[in-house]
Design a protein around this motif. Structure first.
Motif, PDB file in Angstrom:
ATOM      1  N   PRO A  47       0.857  -1.187  -0.198  1.00 15.01           N
ATOM      2  CA  PRO A  47       0.322  -0.258  -0.028  1.00 15.01           C
ATOM      3  C   PRO A  47       0.615   1.112  -0.022  1.00 15.01           C
ATOM      4  O   PRO A  47       1.999   1.588   0.772  1.00 15.01           O
ATOM      5  N   ARG A 107       0.355   6.105  -1.549  1.00 19.86           N
ATOM      6  CA  ARG A 107      -0.392   7.144  -2.022  1.00 19.86           C
ATOM      7  C   ARG A 107      -0.717   7.211  -3.416  1.00 19.86           C
ATOM      8  O   ARG A 107      -0.237   6.566  -4.129  1.00 19.86           O
ATOM      9  N   VAL A 108      -1.940   6.950  -4.071  1.00 27.15           N
ATOM     10  CA  VAL A 108      -1.919   7.093  -5.831  1.00 27.15           C
ATOM     11  C   VAL A 108      -2.886   8.163  -6.335  1.00 27.15           C
ATOM     12  O   VAL A 108      -3.766   8.816  -5.359  1.00 27.15           O
ATOM     13  N   LEU A 117      -8.776   0.240  -4.403  1.00 27.05           N
ATOM     14  CA  LEU A 117      -7.786   0.828  -2.990  1.00 27.05           C
ATOM     15  C   LEU A 117      -7.365   1.998  -1.761  1.00 27.05           C
ATOM     16  O   LEU A 117      -6.984   0.867  -1.282  1.00 27.05           O
ATOM     17  N   PHE A 163      -4.571   1.894   0.757  1.00 23.28           N
ATOM     18  CA  PHE A 163      -3.766   2.970  -0.275  1.00 23.28           C
ATOM     19  C   PHE A 163      -4.398   3.702   0.414  1.00 23.28           C
ATOM     20  O   PHE A 163      -5.736   4.346   0.495  1.00 23.28           O
TER      21      PHE A 163
END
Ligand code: SF4
Length: 297
Positions: free
Chosen positions: A99, A101-102, A128, A133
Motif C-alpha cells: 500500500p 499513496r495513489v 484501493l 492505499f
C-alpha cells in the motif's frame, strides 16, 4: 490531470478483438481492455488512469503526449478509451503491491463526463481504500462529489485544479470541465466532509491568470474555501501543447502571442519569468495569510 508519465502508461492494451466503439456528443468512445492499471509514479507512489484520453479537452493539457504512444485519429479531447476491465486488473495487482499513496489521475480526469455512466474510477477508488492505499485526488469535475460517501473517514486528499478565476476565460481553456464555481463547491463540501483539501493553481497562464490581480483573486477564493494545501504550476512547453495554445492565443489574445513564445522557448527569459512569478505568488499568499499552506513554490 497530467503531471508525469511512466513507461507502463505506454503499454499496448490486451485487446484481441476490435473494441466496441460509439460516438456520443462528438466524442468517440472505445471500450478497451488494459493489461495493468496501477503504475509506479514519481508524483505519488502510484497513479492510475481508468481512461485514456480526456473529454475535458483543456487547451494546455500535458497529457496530449499520450497520443504518441496511443495514436488516435481524433484530436485530443475528442476520444476516450474506457478501460472496462480496470477493476479486475486492479484486483489482481492489489494482491502483490505494498500500500501507498495513489495519484488519481495522472493523464486523464477520473471524473470526466463518461465516469457518470461507467463508475470505473469510483470502483477502483473503493478497492484501493479497502486495500489500505491513500488517495491524492486532482480533478476539474464536480462529479467527484458523488463519491464523497466512499472517501469520508478515509485517507483521501481531495483536490481541484483552477487555472483562472474568470469563468468565461476558463471555459475557453478548459471547454468541458466543470465551472470554477462548481470546483470551489467541491473544495467546500470536501472540507465539510472532513477531508484534507488541495487546490492546484496551474498552469498559470502568462498575462492572463499570472497577474497580481488574478493571483489575488485565486488566493482569495482559496481562503474562502479554507483550503489546506495550495500548489502552483507554470505553463510548460511539453510536446503538442504549443500548437493548441498558439491557436487559442491567435484567436483571443493575439497581443500575448510573442510573450508566450518567450516564456515557453527562451531559456533565459523563462528563468527570469519563473523567478518573478514565484515572488508574486509568495507575496500574495503572505498578504492573505496563506504562506504556510503554499507548497512547492
Ligand atoms: S482535465 Fe484537462 S488537463 Fe487534465 S487530463 Fe483532462 S484535458 Fe488534460
Amino acid at each position: 490531470m497530467p503531471k508525469h508519465s511512466h513507461p507502463s502508461l505506454f503499454e499496448k492494451s490486451e485487446q484481441t478483438s476490435p473494441p466496441r466503439t460509439y460516438t456520443r456528443q462528438g466524442l468517440v468512445v472505445r471500450e478497451v481492455k488494459c493489461k495493468s492499471l496501477l503504475n509506479r509514479s514519481p508524483i505519488s507512489e502510484y497513479s492510475f488512469n481508468p481512461y485514456t484520453g480526456c473529454a475535458n479537452g483543456c487547451v494546455y493539457c500535458y497529457a496530449r503526449f499520450m497520443q504518441r504512444f496511443h495514436p488516435h485519429e481524433e484530436p485530443w479531447g475528442k476520444f476516450v478509451d474506457v478501460k472496462i476491465n480496470a477493476a479486475e486488473v486492479l484486483a489482481r495487482q492489489l494482491r502483490r503491491l505494498r500500500p501507498g499513496r495513489v495519484f488519481t489521475c495522472s493523464v486523464c480526469d477520473g471524473w470526466q463526463s463518461l465516469e457518470r455512466r461507467y463508475k470505473i474510477t469510483r470502483r477502483c477508488c473503493r478497492m484501493l481504500l479497502e486495500a489500505g492505499f491513500g488517495l491524492n485526488i486532482l480533478t476539474k469535475s464536480e462529479l467527484v462529489l458523488r463519491d464523497l460517501d466512499i472517501f469520508q473517514g478515509q485517507d483521501v486528499r481531495l483536490g481541484v485544479t483552477i487555472t483562472n478565476p474568470d469563468e468565461s476565460q476558463a471555459r475557453l481553456w478548459e471547454p468541458k470541465a466543470s465551472s470554477v464555481w462548481a470546483r470551489l463547491k467541491v473544495l467546500r463540501q470536501a472540507k465539510a466532509a472532513g477531508l484534507t483539501t488541495t487546490v492546484m493553481f496551474g498552469p498559470l497562464l502568462p498575462g492572463i491568470s499570472d497577474t497580481r490581480q488574478a493571483l489575488h483573486k485565486l488566493f482569495t477564493l482559496a481562503a474562502e474555501a479554507d483550503v489546506d494545501r495550495i500548489y502552483t504550476d507554470t505553463l510548460n512547453p511539453r510536446p503538442r501543447v504549443w500548437p493548441s495554445v498558439r491557436q487559442l492565443l491567435k484567436r483571443k489574445w493575439p497581443t500575448l502571442y510573442d510573450h508566450y513564445q518567450r516564456v515557453l522557448f527562451d531559456r533565459a527569459f523563462r528563468a527570469s519569468y519563473q523567478r518573478k512569478l514565484n515572488t508574486r505568488i509568495r507575496r500574495t499568499a503572505e498578504q492573505l495569510g496563506f504562506a504556510d499552506r503554499l507548497l512547492g513554490t
